[in-house]
Motif scaffolding. Structure first.
Motif, PDB file in Angstrom:
ATOM      1  N   ARG A   1       0.832  -1.211   0.000  1.00  0.00           N
ATOM      2  CA  ARG A   1       0.000   0.000   0.000  1.00  0.00           C
ATOM      3  C   ARG A   1       0.863   1.257   0.000  1.00  0.00           C
ATOM      4  NH1 ARG A   1      -2.621  -2.853   4.519  1.00  0.00           N
ATOM      5  NH2 ARG A   1      -4.107  -4.322   3.594  1.00  0.00           N
ATOM      6  N   ASP A   2       1.963   1.215   0.759  1.00  0.00           N
ATOM      7  CA  ASP A   2       2.877   2.358   0.800  1.00  0.00           C
ATOM      8  C   ASP A   2       3.512   2.613  -0.568  1.00  0.00           C
ATOM      9  OD1 ASP A   2       2.341   2.716   3.477  1.00  0.00           O
ATOM     10  OD2 ASP A   2       4.160   1.690   4.170  1.00  0.00           O
ATOM     11  N   LEU A   3       3.634   1.557  -1.380  1.00  0.00           N
ATOM     12  CA  LEU A   3       4.236   1.682  -2.702  1.00  0.00           C
ATOM     13  C   LEU A   3       3.237   2.136  -3.753  1.00  0.00           C
ATOM     14  CD1 LEU A   3       6.483  -1.528  -2.694  1.00  0.00           C
ATOM     15  CD2 LEU A   3       7.293   0.834  -2.782  1.00  0.00           C
ATOM     16  N   GLY A   4       1.966   2.240  -3.382  1.00  0.00           N
ATOM     17  CA  GLY A   4       0.975   2.761  -4.313  1.00  0.00           C
ATOM     18  C   GLY A   4      -0.034   1.759  -4.820  1.00  0.00           C
ATOM     19  N   GLY A   5       0.077   0.496  -4.399  1.00  0.00           N
ATOM     20  CA  GLY A   5      -0.886  -0.503  -4.826  1.00  0.00           C
ATOM     21  C   GLY A   5      -1.886  -0.806  -3.726  1.00  0.00           C
ATOM     22  N   ASP A   6      -2.961  -1.488  -4.094  1.00  0.00           N
ATOM     23  CA  ASP A   6      -3.902  -1.982  -3.100  1.00  0.00           C
ATOM     24  C   ASP A   6      -3.488  -3.412  -2.761  1.00  0.00           C
ATOM     25  OD1 ASP A   6      -6.006  -2.224  -1.396  1.00  0.00           O
ATOM     26  OD2 ASP A   6      -7.567  -2.215  -2.938  1.00  0.00           O
ATOM     27  N   ALA A   7      -3.763  -3.861  -1.540  1.00  0.00           N
ATOM     28  CA  ALA A   7      -3.319  -5.189  -1.128  1.00  0.00           C
ATOM     29  C   ALA A   7      -4.218  -5.746  -0.046  1.00  0.00           C
ATOM     30  CB  ALA A   7      -1.873  -5.140  -0.622  1.00  0.00           C
ATOM     31  N   ILE A   8      -4.439  -7.049  -0.109  1.00  0.00           N
ATOM     32  CA  ILE A   8      -5.107  -7.771   0.968  1.00  0.00           C
ATOM     33  C   ILE A   8      -4.232  -8.957   1.359  1.00  0.00           C
ATOM     34  CG2 ILE A   8      -7.434  -7.094   0.289  1.00  0.00           C
ATOM     35  CD1 ILE A   8      -7.773  -9.920  -0.926  1.00  0.00           C
ATOM     36  N   ALA A   9      -4.291  -9.320   2.629  1.00  0.00           N
ATOM     37  CA  ALA A   9      -3.539 -10.470   3.146  1.00  0.00           C
ATOM     38  C   ALA A   9      -4.523 -11.590   3.422  1.00  0.00           C
ATOM     39  CB  ALA A   9      -2.790 -10.080   4.419  1.00  0.00           C
ATOM     40  N   VAL A  10      -4.278 -12.755   2.825  1.00  0.00           N
ATOM     41  CA  VAL A  10      -5.176 -13.901   2.980  1.00  0.00           C
ATOM     42  C   VAL A  10      -4.344 -15.108   3.430  1.00  0.00           C
ATOM     43  CG1 VAL A  10      -6.960 -15.320   1.908  1.00  0.00           C
ATOM     44  CG2 VAL A  10      -6.542 -12.994   1.046  1.00  0.00           C
ATOM     45  N   PRO A  11      -4.259 -15.379   4.732  1.00  0.00           N
ATOM     46  CA  PRO A  11      -3.506 -16.552   5.196  1.00  0.00           C
ATOM     47  C   PRO A  11      -4.001 -17.810   4.486  1.00  0.00           C
ATOM     48  CG  PRO A  11      -4.128 -15.170   7.043  1.00  0.00           C
ATOM     49  CD  PRO A  11      -4.859 -14.618   5.857  1.00  0.00           C
ATOM     50  N   THR A  12      -3.074 -18.527   3.884  1.00  0.00           N
ATOM     51  CA  THR A  12      -3.439 -19.650   3.008  1.00  0.00           C
ATOM     52  C   THR A  12      -2.418 -20.769   3.129  1.00  0.00           C
ATOM     53  OG1 THR A  12      -4.366 -18.066   1.397  1.00  0.00           O
ATOM     54  CG2 THR A  12      -3.963 -20.307   0.616  1.00  0.00           C
ATOM     55  N   ASP A  13      -2.906 -21.992   3.189  1.00  0.00           N
ATOM     56  CA  ASP A  13      -2.062 -23.178   3.066  1.00  0.00           C
ATOM     57  C   ASP A  13      -2.355 -23.783   1.698  1.00  0.00           C
ATOM     58  OD1 ASP A  13      -0.827 -25.652   3.114  1.00  0.00           O
ATOM     59  OD2 ASP A  13      -1.517 -26.182   5.120  1.00  0.00           O
ATOM     60  N   VAL A  14      -1.397 -23.681   0.773  1.00  0.00           N
ATOM     61  CA  VAL A  14      -1.663 -24.105  -0.604  1.00  0.00           C
ATOM     62  C   VAL A  14      -1.872 -25.608  -0.731  1.00  0.00           C
ATOM     63  CG1 VAL A  14      -0.433 -22.144  -1.605  1.00  0.00           C
ATOM     64  CG2 VAL A  14       0.798 -24.303  -1.210  1.00  0.00           C
ATOM     65  N   THR A  15      -1.493 -26.381   0.286  1.00  0.00           N
ATOM     66  CA  THR A  15      -1.719 -27.826   0.224  1.00  0.00           C
ATOM     67  C   THR A  15      -3.179 -28.178   0.499  1.00  0.00           C
ATOM     68  OG1 THR A  15      -1.240 -28.278   2.570  1.00  0.00           O
ATOM     69  CG2 THR A  15       0.632 -28.181   1.056  1.00  0.00           C
ATOM     70  N   ASP A  16      -3.961 -27.215   0.945  1.00  0.00           N
ATOM     71  CA  ASP A  16      -5.376 -27.411   1.279  1.00  0.00           C
ATOM     72  C   ASP A  16      -6.218 -26.743   0.201  1.00  0.00           C
ATOM     73  OD1 ASP A  16      -7.939 -27.416   2.283  1.00  0.00           O
ATOM     74  OD2 ASP A  16      -7.407 -26.594   4.246  1.00  0.00           O
ATOM     75  N   ALA A  17      -6.902 -27.545  -0.619  1.00  0.00           N
ATOM     76  CA  ALA A  17      -7.681 -26.995  -1.728  1.00  0.00           C
ATOM     77  C   ALA A  17      -8.770 -26.044  -1.235  1.00  0.00           C
ATOM     78  CB  ALA A  17      -8.297 -28.128  -2.545  1.00  0.00           C
ATOM     79  N   THR A  18      -9.352 -26.331  -0.078  1.00  0.00           N
ATOM     80  CA  THR A  18     -10.387 -25.449   0.471  1.00  0.00           C
ATOM     81  C   THR A  18      -9.808 -24.080   0.815  1.00  0.00           C
ATOM     82  OG1 THR A  18     -11.565 -27.366   1.375  1.00  0.00           O
ATOM     83  CG2 THR A  18     -12.112 -25.205   2.289  1.00  0.00           C
ATOM     84  N   SER A  19      -8.595 -24.066   1.364  1.00  0.00           N
ATOM     85  CA  SER A  19      -7.931 -22.815   1.694  1.00  0.00           C
ATOM     86  C   SER A  19      -7.634 -22.004   0.434  1.00  0.00           C
ATOM     87  CB  SER A  19      -6.634 -23.106   2.460  1.00  0.00           C
ATOM     88  OG  SER A  19      -5.974 -21.924   2.850  1.00  0.00           O
TER      89      SER A  19
END
Length: 331
Positions: free
Chosen positions: A52-70
């Motif tokens: 965001r400080d660099l000028g973009g929009d951003a969201i943080a989404v905690p994710t475990d890529v080994t879990d398809a539901t996540s």
């Protein structure tokens, strides 16, 4: 097709450190909107603030890529926040270093789950969105280990050979969709915290050697692929050299790589065995860089310094191929 970054929606896995964190910054400073995914929630929020400080929009989404539901939840959050997904980058990766039989099978399984199944989960969520929109770019971070086998990293090699094949297969499926792209990136050795996060059962200290690329080199490759999609792109001449060498002379290439690694292990100093961050996140390794270039006194990027060496290496491989072909004709 070229594309500007401002306003694009980018999903980035493995975004908490290393290549992913560098790439998040690179897209954000060009005005892109980034959905950041990794297991370390607090650190993801820190990266989101940087973006965001660099000028973009951003969201943080905690994710475990080994879990398809996540991963499905990640896709949903990105769509809700930004309205669409233009780019999905499967960048999460890990590995086990050491003799195959010396590591718990759970570590090898986890390597496959993160590197290959994690990317498959991402593609499974991204491609239907791209096809509905009529456009989108899927980028898979492979490795030079996807072109030539890496000794003492058998599960890692298996996952990366599989990821390259997976990417190639998807490209053929999508040939009738000219604005949906599947790109594969093959970095050479990159200075990231990844060596801290991987498991090491060798009992020896890992040294990445004298030719080490910056995470920013890979990040800029991602940006270039969004602007100008290509099937397979190497980052660093050792990656391209490995591809050519293994294609032209697989037996000698395997022998040389194996001999070099066995010799390096014998000379390496002792180190404790560790599972790294494979089974659960660790607090260490939070930045973009792993600190190897600084400790070795190397330049920010190995690209300019190694270009001449790369040309010489590739010329040597061509000469080797010509010699082998001539020998076959004389038989």
């Amino acid at each position: 097709m070229t594309r500007e970054m401002a306003g694009l929606s980018v999903v980035m896995t493995g975004a908490s450190s290393g290549i992913g964190r560098a790439a998040a910054r690179a897209f954000a400073q060009r005005g892109a909107r980034v959905a950041l995914a990794a297991r370390r929630a607090e650190l993801l929020e820190e990266v989101a603030r940087e973006c965001r400080d660099l000028g973009g929009d951003a969201i943080a989404v905690p994710t475990d890529v080994t879990d398809a539901t996540s991963v499905a939840a990640l896709a949903g959050e990105a769509q809700r926040a930004f309205g669409r997904i233009d780019v999905w980058i499967n960048n999460a990766g890990t590995g086990v270093f050491g003799p195959y039989q010396d590591a718990d099978l759970a570590l090898h399984r986890r390597t496959i789950e993160v590197n290959l199944l994690g990317a498959m989960h991402g593609a499974y969520m991204a491609l239907p969105i791209f096809l509905r929109q009529g456009h989108g770019t899927l980028i898979n971070t492979v490795s030079l280990g996807g072109w030539a086998p890496s000794p003492f990293a058998a599960a890692y090699t298996a996952s990366k050979f599989g990821l390259r094949g997976f990417s190639a297969s998807l490209r053929q499926e999508l040939k009738d969709c000219p604005d949906v792209h599947v790109c594969a990136v093959f970095p050479a050795i990159v200075d990231t915290p990844g060596l801290e996060h991987g498991a090491n059962v060798s009992g020896r200290r890992i040294d990445p050697g004298p030719v080490i690329y910056a995470p920013e080199d890979v990040a800029e490759t991602f940006v270039s692929l969004v602007r100008w999609p290509r099937d397979e792109v190497a980052v660093g001449w050792p990656a391209r050299a490995a591809q050519i060498a293994y294609a032209l002379a697989p037996g000698p290439t395997e022998h040389l790589m194996g001999a070099a690694m066995r010799r390096a292990l014998k000379r390496a100093s002792p180190a404790r065995r560790t599972r790294g961050a494979l089974l659960k996140p660790v607090a260490t390794g939070r930045g973009v860089s792993g600190g190897w270039r600084e400790r070795k006194g190397l330049p920010f990027s190995a690209r300019p310094a190694s270009s001449i060496i790369g040309v010489m290496a590739l010329a040597g491989l061509v000469l080797l191929a010509g010699t082998k072909a001539a020998a076959r004709l004389r038989r």
